[in-house]
Scaffold this motif. Sequence first.
Motif, PDB file in Angstrom:
ATOM      1  N   UNK A  21       0.835  -1.192   0.000  1.00 59.28           N
ATOM      2  CA  UNK A  21       0.000   0.000   0.000  1.00 59.28           C
ATOM      3  C   UNK A  21       0.869   1.241   0.000  1.00 59.28           C
ATOM      4  N   UNK A  22       0.330   2.314  -0.535  1.00 60.01           N
ATOM      5  CA  UNK A  22       1.037   3.592  -0.497  1.00 60.01           C
ATOM      6  C   UNK A  22       1.099   4.054   0.955  1.00 60.01           C
ATOM      7  N   UNK A  23       2.231   4.667   1.367  1.00 58.40           N
ATOM      8  CA  UNK A  23       2.338   5.130   2.757  1.00 58.40           C
ATOM      9  C   UNK A  23       1.167   6.029   3.140  1.00 58.40           C
ATOM     10  N   UNK A  24       0.392   5.567   4.106  1.00 59.25           N
ATOM     11  CA  UNK A  24      -0.763   6.331   4.566  1.00 59.25           C
ATOM     12  C   UNK A  24      -1.878   6.440   3.549  1.00 59.25           C
ATOM     13  N   UNK A  25      -1.795   5.626   2.482  1.00 58.62           N
ATOM     14  CA  UNK A  25      -2.765   5.759   1.401  1.00 58.62           C
ATOM     15  C   UNK A  25      -3.421   4.453   1.036  1.00 58.62           C
ATOM     16  N   UNK A  26      -3.929   4.349  -0.182  1.00 61.59           N
ATOM     17  CA  UNK A  26      -4.690   3.164  -0.606  1.00 61.59           C
ATOM     18  C   UNK A  26      -3.788   1.971  -0.901  1.00 61.59           C
ATOM     19  N   UNK A  27      -4.429   0.821  -1.022  1.00 59.05           N
ATOM     20  CA  UNK A  27      -3.724  -0.387  -1.421  1.00 59.05           C
ATOM     21  C   UNK A  27      -3.362  -0.295  -2.903  1.00 59.05           C
ATOM     22  N   UNK A  28      -2.112  -0.619  -3.220  1.00 57.91           N
ATOM     23  CA  UNK A  28      -1.652  -0.671  -4.599  1.00 57.91           C
ATOM     24  C   UNK A  28      -1.711  -2.095  -5.137  1.00 57.91           C
ATOM     25  N   UNK A  29      -1.579  -3.051  -4.239  1.00 59.88           N
ATOM     26  CA  UNK A  29      -1.648  -4.478  -4.543  1.00 59.88           C
ATOM     27  C   UNK A  29      -2.216  -5.129  -3.296  1.00 59.88           C
ATOM     28  N   UNK A  30      -3.235  -5.955  -3.430  1.00 62.24           N
ATOM     29  CA  UNK A  30      -3.880  -6.502  -2.237  1.00 62.24           C
ATOM     30  C   UNK A  30      -4.367  -7.922  -2.471  1.00 62.24           C
ATOM     31  N   UNK A  31      -4.062  -8.783  -1.503  1.00 59.37           N
ATOM     32  CA  UNK A  31      -4.607 -10.134  -1.503  1.00 59.37           C
ATOM     33  C   UNK A  31      -4.202 -10.984  -2.675  1.00 59.37           C
ATOM     34  N   UNK A  32      -3.014 -10.739  -3.246  1.00 54.72           N
ATOM     35  CA  UNK A  32      -2.586 -11.486  -4.436  1.00 54.72           C
ATOM     36  C   UNK A  32      -2.030 -12.846  -4.034  1.00 54.72           C
ATOM     37  N   UNK A  33      -2.578 -13.893  -4.626  1.00 54.63           N
ATOM     38  CA  UNK A  33      -2.125 -15.258  -4.357  1.00 54.63           C
ATOM     39  C   UNK A  33      -1.787 -15.944  -5.677  1.00 54.63           C
ATOM     40  N   UNK A  34      -0.694 -16.694  -5.671  1.00 58.23           N
ATOM     41  CA  UNK A  34      -0.193 -17.306  -6.893  1.00 58.23           C
ATOM     42  C   UNK A  34       0.735 -18.444  -6.513  1.00 58.23           C
ATOM     43  N   UNK A  35       0.692 -19.540  -7.270  1.00 60.22           N
ATOM     44  CA  UNK A  35       1.643 -20.633  -7.097  1.00 60.22           C
ATOM     45  C   UNK A  35       2.312 -20.907  -8.428  1.00 60.22           C
ATOM     46  N   UNK A  36       3.639 -20.934  -8.411  1.00 59.65           N
ATOM     47  CA  UNK A  36       4.437 -21.204  -9.601  1.00 59.65           C
ATOM     48  C   UNK A  36       5.203 -22.493  -9.360  1.00 59.65           C
ATOM     49  N   UNK A  37       5.017 -23.478 -10.227  1.00 64.92           N
ATOM     50  CA  UNK A  37       5.635 -24.794 -10.087  1.00 64.92           C
ATOM     51  C   UNK A  37       6.614 -25.025 -11.234  1.00 64.92           C
ATOM     52  N   UNK A  38       7.458 -26.053 -11.140  1.00 63.63           N
ATOM     53  CA  UNK A  38       8.400 -26.355 -12.220  1.00 63.63           C
ATOM     54  C   UNK A  38       7.701 -26.486 -13.571  1.00 63.63           C
ATOM     55  N   UNK A  39       8.274 -25.845 -14.597  1.00 62.39           N
ATOM     56  CA  UNK A  39       7.732 -25.908 -15.935  1.00 62.39           C
ATOM     57  C   UNK A  39       6.654 -24.892 -16.254  1.00 62.39           C
TER      58      UNK A  39
END
Length: 229
Positions: A21-39
């Motif tokens: 989030x921006x300091x004292x401000x809104x979320x710039x990226x929130x709740x991001x979930x990801x799984x990266x596996x071989x290949x």
Amino acid sequence: MSGASANAATWSLEADGIGRRAPGGPWLLQGASLRVAPGDRVGISGPSGAGKTLLLRALARLDPLDEGRVLWCGQEVRGDHIPEFRRRVVYLSQRAVVFEGSVEANFRQPFALAASRRQSLDAARARSWLDSLGRRADFEAKSHAHLSGGEAQIVALVRALSLDPSVLLLDEAAASLDRDTAAAAERLLVDWTTASERAIVWVSHAPVSSAGFIARSLELRDGRLEAVR
């Protein structure tokens, strides 16, 4: 982080609800979930300002998180584990970083660092990658001062591949490349992920040029990551 040296059959890179989030401000990226596996070859698209660079830098643990965790082989990446983690997960920025000296010197530069001193440059392999990207043998002698933006991106990509990472995080990696070289880079990365069970996460505001390059597509909008339907 004992899993840092795990073989390709067992490792994974995961984002578990990460946010910035921006300091004292809104979320710039929130709740991001990801799984990266071989290949895996994961493509993440989204408009400018959607948070794509923030996401990659958070995955690489280059910036602090305001929520969530990054995990490698099921273990949270933090503290003293981060330098070793960054040897396995390499981030390439949109504006390629090149060092003073020749292209060959740029390829050798990372191996002088403490994190990579157990490795050495495989010059023949680097040369084969340059060949596949349409660069002649004399390209390695070219000075950093005479590289175009596209040539600098080629140098950064080959240098990163030479480090044998498990995951490449690519931020608009073809932005400065002409169409033919961009397509060649995509073919190279398909071969690299297929032969070695390594993975890439590629972010771009535009679609990639080669059919079949990206195996899984996600979209980032308003700081949130969603599967493409």
